[in-house]
Design an enzyme around this catalytic site. Structure first.
Site, PDB file in Angstrom:
ATOM      1  N   ASP A 144     101.592  37.346  41.175  1.00  0.00           N
ATOM      2  CA  ASP A 144     102.325  38.396  40.474  1.00  0.00           C
ATOM      3  C   ASP A 144     103.123  37.632  39.420  1.00  0.00           C
ATOM      4  O   ASP A 144     102.763  36.487  39.074  1.00  0.00           O
ATOM      5  CB  ASP A 144     103.220  39.186  41.456  1.00  0.00           C
ATOM      6  CG  ASP A 144     103.745  40.498  40.862  1.00  0.00           C
ATOM      7  OD1 ASP A 144     103.035  41.503  40.936  1.00  0.00           O
ATOM      8  OD2 ASP A 144     104.868  40.513  40.311  1.00  0.00           O
ATOM      9  N   LYS A 180     103.820  42.695  49.898  1.00  0.00           N
ATOM     10  CA  LYS A 180     104.354  42.021  48.705  1.00  0.00           C
ATOM     11  C   LYS A 180     105.227  40.875  49.178  1.00  0.00           C
ATOM     12  O   LYS A 180     105.752  40.904  50.290  1.00  0.00           O
ATOM     13  CB  LYS A 180     105.214  42.986  47.880  1.00  0.00           C
ATOM     14  CG  LYS A 180     105.302  42.596  46.421  1.00  0.00           C
ATOM     15  CD  LYS A 180     104.063  43.014  45.667  1.00  0.00           C
ATOM     16  CE  LYS A 180     103.963  42.357  44.322  1.00  0.00           C
ATOM     17  NZ  LYS A 180     102.871  42.977  43.527  1.00  0.00           N
TER      18      LYS A 180
HETATM   19  O1  2IT Z   1     100.862  44.326  41.670  1.00  0.00           O
HETATM   20  C1  2IT Z   1      99.715  43.980  42.014  1.00  0.00           C
HETATM   21  O2  2IT Z   1      98.854  44.811  42.319  1.00  0.00           O
HETATM   22  C2  2IT Z   1      99.423  42.548  42.069  1.00  0.00           C
HETATM   23  N1  2IT Z   1     100.305  41.746  41.754  1.00  0.00           N
HETATM   24  C3  2IT Z   1      98.079  42.068  42.514  1.00  0.00           C
HETATM   25  C4  2IT Z   1      97.979  42.069  43.993  1.00  0.00           C
HETATM   26  C5  2IT Z   1      96.711  41.469  44.539  1.00  0.00           C
HETATM   27  O3  2IT Z   1      96.670  41.331  45.773  1.00  0.00           O
HETATM   28  O4  2IT Z   1      95.792  41.141  43.796  1.00  0.00           O
END
Ligand code: 2IT
Length: 449
Positions: free
Chosen positions: A166, A126
């Site tokens: 996100d 993240k």
């Molecule tokens: O919280 C999540 O799963 C996302 N923001 C998407 C993450 C992604 O790599 O598509």
């Protein structure tokens, strides 16, 4: 509670008193793992749990950008590469002023279990920044994204770490980030980011995937409860990309989303957010950068409740789809008093641990956890990575069919994991256990580090 699990939870709480969100997710997840940890004493021997709550790598970087008046601003950028045991780190970038190490670690930890649960080869990561996109011009967003990528590009790659969007980071931002990555590296490695525009390697259905996937998961829950989605009313929160996808799919299947929320309050639309015009307006509202849901009430002449949350509205299904810790104990009590049968988390950790336990303790409420329900987003990101590495493009039907299949499998694996461990029909514990087992296996086989 198992003594080893307890010691890890207590250690994290003591070590990180200033990271409440991270402590919260560690407690919630680890406390589900008792039967598995008891069956595997070897986990404690190699201290597997303490290793799992420690990010493999996490760093900050300086992001300096210039506003339209020529003033310079300095933000903090983050990337948390939490666990790479089953694939390249994968997870979104959140651009929001409240981003801090606790939020990054909670999201990275949740992402690790979620990504594992999809059954696809993606590790957990993240990132983001405390940058506030509200009210920023397009040029300002461009300059911020370019500066952000100038710091991040050395540490990511299609086989290393694959960021996505996100909150505060959508298709426009991913485009700017990819452009800068391509300029800096001089290669067309579009598998480095997901959520891209279709013209340069984005997957069809990726914008809809989180919302669609959550409705596909909900269909599984309803089917096993002898119910049909047709005619059901749904309370949603937020008005971003995820809520938009839920409105689209719910409308298609004959259900009605009757609430939306924002930082300013919530709107109640008893007819449902279910016409093409209303659904398209969610995108307009988001793109305006105003971050106000009242605009919807003004445009469509429905009621707006300033400063309130939608959890007191009587509906069949609650789908908190805005942000973490949106539903507190007092909201949970309203949900129970309204005899809402289905509490389907969508945003990452939308429920406080206390409220989640309370809802799970109600005999007549079925609770589904976000890390399973919203996993269709990242799963479709993994499908985007596959298309990029194979240099081909799948049709909408192909991606949608795979997404539906993945959501059905996530549901089934969660149900089975809980049952196998003597926990009955417990979708929350089942998701935690199923997600844990795969990462734990991979870590055990790769030696201690
Ligand atoms: O919280 C999540 O799963 C996302 N923001 C998407 C993450 C992604 O790599 O598509």
């Amino acid at each position: 509670m198992n003594a080893y699990i307890n010691s890890v939870i207590e250690r994290v709480k003591k070590k990180y008193p200033e990271q409440p969100e991270f402590c919260q997710t560690v407690e919630e997840v680890l406390s589900s793992l008792e039967p598995v940890v008891e069956r595997h004493p070897e986990y404690e021997k190699v201290d597997l749990l303490n290793r799992m709550v420690e990010p493999e790598r996490m760093f900050t970087f300086r992001v300096v950008w210039q506003d339209d008046n020529g003033n310079w601003h300095t933000n903090t950028g983050y990337r948390c590469q939490f666990n790479g045991a089953i694939g390249p780190y994968k997870g979104g970038l959140r651009f929001q002023p409240n981003v801090n190490p606790s939020i990054m670690k909670f999201l990275g930890f949740e992402q690790t279990f979620k990504n594992s649960l999809t059954g696809l080869p993606i590790g957990g990561g993240k990132g983001g920044s405390d940058f506030d996109p509200t009210g920023k011009s397009d040029d300002e967003i461009l300059r911020f994204c370019q500066s952000f990528m100038q710091a991040l590009y050395r540490y990511i790659g299609p086989d290393v770490d694959v960021p996505a969007g996100d909150m505060g980071c959508g298709g426009r931002e991913i485009g700017y980030l990819f452009g800068e990555y391509r300029r800096l590296k001089g290669v067309f490695e579009n598998g480095v980011l997901t959520g891209k525009g279709f013209s340069y390697g984005g997957s069809l259905i990726r914008p809809e995937a989180t919302g669609y996937g959550s409705v596909y998961y909900l269909e599984n829950v309803l089917r096993d409860d002898g119910q049909d989605i047709k005619g059901k009313t749904i309370a949603c929160a937020g008005f971003g990309n995820v809520t938009w996808g839920i409105c689209k799919k719910a409308t298609e299947l004959g259900a009605k989303v009757v609430t939306l929320s924002g930082p300013d309050g919530y709107v109640y639309d008893p007819d449902g957010v279910n016409t093409p015009e209303k659904i398209a307006y969610l995108v307009t509202m988001r793109n305006s950068g105003r971050n106000k849901v009242q605009d919807y009430a003004d445009k469509f002449g429905v009621e707006f409740f300033p400063g309130e949350k939608p959890w007191g509205v009587k509906v069949d299904i609650c789908m908190p789809s805005a942000m973490q810790n949106d539903v507190h104990m007092e909201d949970a009590k309203k949900i129970a008093a309204n005899h809402v049968r289905y509490y389907i988390e969508v945003a990452n950790m939308p429920t406080t641990n206390e409220a989640l336990r309370f809802l799970m303790d109600q005999d007549d409420i079925i609770v589904a956890p976000s890390k399973a329900v919203n996993a269709g987003g990242v799963a479709t990101s993994a499908l985007e990575m596959s298309q990029n590495s194979e240099r081909l493009v799948w049709t909408e039907e192909e991606v949608d069919a795979q997404l539906r299949n993945i959501m059905n499998t996530i549901y089934k694996n969660s149900v089975d994991a809980a049952k196998r461990n003597g926990l009955g029909y417990n979708l929350v514990a089942g998701a935690n256990i199923a997600g844990f087992e795969r990462v734990a296996d991979a870590m055990m086989q790769q030696g201690v580090f």
